[in-house]
Enzyme design. Structure first.
Site, PDB file in Angstrom:
ATOM      1  N   ASP A  36     -25.451 -10.682   3.042  1.00 45.91           N
ATOM      2  CA  ASP A  36     -25.050  -9.767   4.099  1.00 45.91           C
ATOM      3  C   ASP A  36     -25.734 -10.084   5.423  1.00 45.91           C
ATOM      4  O   ASP A  36     -25.110 -10.099   6.470  1.00 45.91           O
ATOM      5  CB  ASP A  36     -25.286  -8.306   3.696  1.00 45.91           C
ATOM      6  CG  ASP A  36     -26.682  -8.043   3.156  1.00 45.91           C
ATOM      7  OD1 ASP A  36     -27.555  -8.936   3.231  1.00 45.91           O
ATOM      8  OD2 ASP A  36     -26.906  -6.937   2.646  1.00 45.91           O
ATOM      9  N   ASP A  39     -32.624 -12.189   8.331  1.00 45.63           N
ATOM     10  CA  ASP A  39     -33.488 -11.891   9.473  1.00 45.63           C
ATOM     11  C   ASP A  39     -34.759 -12.726   9.393  1.00 45.63           C
ATOM     12  O   ASP A  39     -34.867 -13.721  10.074  1.00 45.63           O
ATOM     13  CB  ASP A  39     -33.725 -10.390   9.675  1.00 45.63           C
ATOM     14  CG  ASP A  39     -34.356  -9.688   8.487  1.00 45.63           C
ATOM     15  OD1 ASP A  39     -34.673 -10.345   7.475  1.00 45.63           O
ATOM     16  OD2 ASP A  39     -34.549  -8.473   8.573  1.00 45.63           O
ATOM     17  N   LYS A  67     -29.939 -12.465  12.383  1.00 43.97           N
ATOM     18  CA  LYS A  67     -30.903 -11.902  13.335  1.00 43.97           C
ATOM     19  C   LYS A  67     -31.991 -12.954  13.607  1.00 43.97           C
ATOM     20  O   LYS A  67     -33.113 -12.847  13.127  1.00 43.97           O
ATOM     21  CB  LYS A  67     -31.550 -10.669  12.688  1.00 43.97           C
ATOM     22  CG  LYS A  67     -31.430  -9.408  13.484  1.00 43.97           C
ATOM     23  CD  LYS A  67     -32.338  -8.327  12.943  1.00 43.97           C
ATOM     24  CE  LYS A  67     -31.661  -7.466  11.925  1.00 43.97           C
ATOM     25  NZ  LYS A  67     -32.466  -6.299  11.551  1.00 43.97           N
ATOM     26  N   PHE A  88     -32.062  -2.322  13.294  1.00 46.76           N
ATOM     27  CA  PHE A  88     -31.837  -2.075  11.874  1.00 46.76           C
ATOM     28  C   PHE A  88     -30.430  -1.512  11.707  1.00 46.76           C
ATOM     29  O   PHE A  88     -30.096  -0.474  12.279  1.00 46.76           O
ATOM     30  CB  PHE A  88     -32.873  -1.091  11.316  1.00 46.76           C
ATOM     31  CG  PHE A  88     -32.810  -0.978   9.824  1.00 46.76           C
ATOM     32  CD1 PHE A  88     -33.360  -1.962   9.024  1.00 46.76           C
ATOM     33  CD2 PHE A  88     -32.188   0.108   9.225  1.00 46.76           C
ATOM     34  CE1 PHE A  88     -33.299  -1.869   7.637  1.00 46.76           C
ATOM     35  CE2 PHE A  88     -32.127   0.209   7.846  1.00 46.76           C
ATOM     36  CZ  PHE A  88     -32.677  -0.777   7.051  1.00 46.76           C
ATOM     37  N   VAL A  89     -29.599  -2.227  10.973  1.00 50.98           N
ATOM     38  CA  VAL A  89     -28.212  -1.817  10.784  1.00 50.98           C
ATOM     39  C   VAL A  89     -27.949  -1.466   9.324  1.00 50.98           C
ATOM     40  O   VAL A  89     -28.593  -2.002   8.418  1.00 50.98           O
ATOM     41  CB  VAL A  89     -27.225  -2.904  11.261  1.00 50.98           C
ATOM     42  CG1 VAL A  89     -27.301  -3.082  12.763  1.00 50.98           C
ATOM     43  CG2 VAL A  89     -27.479  -4.222  10.555  1.00 50.98           C
ATOM     44  N   ARG A 101     -24.670   2.273   2.017  1.00 51.77           N
ATOM     45  CA  ARG A 101     -24.045   1.020   1.571  1.00 51.77           C
ATOM     46  C   ARG A 101     -22.521   1.094   1.616  1.00 51.77           C
ATOM     47  O   ARG A 101     -21.853   0.124   1.951  1.00 51.77           O
ATOM     48  CB  ARG A 101     -24.505   0.664   0.162  1.00 51.77           C
ATOM     49  CG  ARG A 101     -23.862  -0.602  -0.382  1.00 51.77           C
ATOM     50  CD  ARG A 101     -24.364  -0.947  -1.765  1.00 51.77           C
ATOM     51  NE  ARG A 101     -25.766  -1.283  -1.782  1.00 51.77           N
ATOM     52  CZ  ARG A 101     -26.267  -2.492  -1.506  1.00 51.77           C
ATOM     53  NH1 ARG A 101     -25.463  -3.454  -1.165  1.00 51.77           N
ATOM     54  NH2 ARG A 101     -27.561  -2.701  -1.554  1.00 51.77           N
TER      55      ARG A 101
END
Length: 110
Positions: A36, A39, A67, A88-89, A101
């Protein structure tokens, strides 16, 4: 293969846990690792190195969100849908603990 490094936090713990390991023999296969988000790069690097030990023909990576400003490991996904800032997503498969989710879109948690 399923891994975890966030638990119920908004930042990675830095430790990757293998929740469910790959069961098939992938020797000689071309493998695409789909995730998904990347980072820090710690989890992706761990998974790539773990898969390489299983002697596939090739290994490529694909992520929905990248990211790069948060990188701790020098890794760049081979394929990326969107590059995002350091926010933060959640939603669309991205969760905060056990929440968000299943929201059908991605949004900034803050």
């Amino acid at each position: 293969m399923t891994t975890s490094s966030y638990g119920h936090d908004e930042t990675s713990s830095g430790t990757v846990q293998v929740v469910h390991d790959i069961a098939d023999n992938i020797e000689g296969w071309d493998v695409l690792i789909v995730d998904d988000i990347v980072d820090t790069g710690i989890t992706m690097d761990f998974v790539v190195e773990h898969i390489k030990k299983l002697n596939p023909n090739s290994v490529k990576t694909c992520v929905l969100l990248d990211k790069p400003s948060r990188r701790k490991i020098d890794i760049k996904p081979d394929y990326c849908c969107f590059e995002i800032e350091d926010v933060f997503v959640v939603g669309y498969g991205l969760n905060y603990g056990d929440f968000y989710r299943n929201v059908p879109y991605v949004f900034n948690w803050e």
